[in-house]
Scaffold this active site. Structure first.
Site: not given
Length: 305
Positions: A78, A212, A240
C-alpha cells in the site's frame, strides 16, 4: 530475524510491522527479514517532521546503514509500496529487487475513507469517534464483520486495528501529514508513471488481492502497462492484505521471484542513459496538453541551461 539475503518489509498507512506477522517467520527461514515501524506508526516516534515518500525513503536508507546492510529486496504494501518505489528511485545501488503489494502510486483511485483523512476537521472528528465506548463498539463490530468472510468485509480486521490506533492524537496528526503528502480530493497525487521505465534495470514483482476494496486491482494492469517486464500476480479470494489472507501463497510468490531473478546491479552509466532517454507515456497516462507517447523528459525534465 533470520539470515541470508536481506528482505526489507514496508507496511502500509496506519499499520505497523505486525501486519507482516503471518509471513515473517516463513521468509526468515531463508532470508534476513527487516520489518520496521515507519515514522509516525506503531512504536516509532511521531514528531512534527517530514512525512513525504522521499523522507521515508531517506529514513529507510539510514536504517539499513545503521544495521550494516548494503542492499536489500524491498517489499512495500500500500503506502509502503510508494515508499519502496521512491527508495528504488533514490537509491538504485541499494535496491536488489522491488515487490509491490496492493501498492499506491500506480493510479489515482483510492478509497473514500483515505481521502476523508485530508479533509478539514478530521483530527477533531476522530478524537470524538475514538472515545473509549464508541471505539470499542466500532472495532468489535468491524472484527465481527471481518469474520463473516464476506469479500467486502475481509479487510475490516486490519481496518479496526488502524481505527483503534487513532485514539492517540500524535498518531492521527502523523497519518494526516502522510496522507496529505500523497492524496488530495481527486485521489492519489504521487505516481510512478514517469519513472516506471527505470524498472528496466531492476526486477519487479506486483502482487494484488483480487477483491481489494482500498486500491482497485485494475492498478495491477497499470503496473503491467508502465513496466512490461514486471511480474504480475493477482491472488484470488484476497483483499488489500494478500500477505495476511494467504500467507503461504504470498511467501511462495516472493521466494520464487527472488530465486528466479538476479539481484539488480547498479550501473551508473546505464542509469544515466535511462534517465537521459526518458520515458514514453502511454496514452491513458498522458496529461492534458501532452501528446500520447511523448518522452517524459520533454515536459518534466529540469533545464540544465
Amino acid at each position: 530475524m533470520g539470515s541470508g539475503p536481506v528482505v526489507l518489509l514496508l507496511h502500509g498507512l496506519g499499520c505497523d510491522h505486525t501486519t507482516w506477522a503471518p509471513v515473517m517467520e516463513s521468509l526468515a527461514r531463508t532470508h534476513t527479514v527487516i520489518a520496521p515501524d515507519l515514522l509516525g506508526h506503531g512504536a516509532s516516534d511521531k514528531p512534527r517532521a517530514d512525512y513525504s515518500v522521499g523522507g521515508y525513503a531517506n529514513g529507510m536508507r539510514d536504517l539499513l546503514t545503521v544495521l550494516g546492510v548494503d542492499s536489500a529486496t524491498v517489499v512495500g504494501h500500500s503506502f509502503g509500496g510508494g515508499v519502496a518505489m521512491q527508495f528504488a528511485y533514490q537509491y538504485p545501488e541499494r535496491t536488489e529487487r522491488l515487490v509491490l503489494v496492493g501498492s499506491g502510486g500506480l493510479g489515482p483511485d483510492v478509497s473514500p475513507a483515505i481521502r476523508a483523512i485530508t479533509t478539514p476537521g478530521f483530527h477533531q472528528l476522530m478524537g470524538v469517534l475514538t472515545a473509549p465506548g464508541l471505539r470499542h463498539v466500532t472495532t468489535a463490530t468491524m472484527r465481527l464483520l471481518a469474520r463473516s468472510r464476506m469479500p467486502q468485509a475481509r479487510d475490516l480486521g486490519e481496518v479496526a486495528d488502524i481505527y483503534d490506533s487513532f485514539k492517540d492524537p500524535r498518531t492521527r496528526a502523523a497519518i494526516r501529514h502522510v496522507v496529505r503528502a500523497v492524496v488530495d480530493w481527486r485521489g492519489q497525487i504521487v505516481t510512478m508513471s514517469d519513472r516506471a521505465y527505470l524498472t528496466e534495470a531492476m526486477p519487479m514483482c506486483v502482487i494484488w488481492g483480487a477483491d481489494d476494496m482500498v486500491i482497485p486491482v485494475s492498478h495491477a494492469s497499470n503496473a503491467s502497462a508502465l513496466a512490461p517486464s514486471a511480474r504480475i500476480e493477482v491472488v484470488p479470494n484476497a483483499g488489500h492484505f494478500p500477505h495476511r489472507d494467504h500467507p503461504e501463497r504470498f511467501v511462495k510468490i516472493v521466494r520464487d521471484f527472488m530465486r528466479s531473478t538476479d539481484p539488480s546491479r547498479y550501473d551508473r552509466e546505464r542509469w544515466r542513459q535511462l534517465l537521459d532517454d526518458g520515458a514514453r507515456v502511454p496514452p491513458v497516462q498522458a496529461e492534458a496538453g501532452e501528446s500520447p507517447l511523448a518522452p517524459v523528459h520533454s515536459v518534466r525534465r529540469a533545464s540544465s541551461a
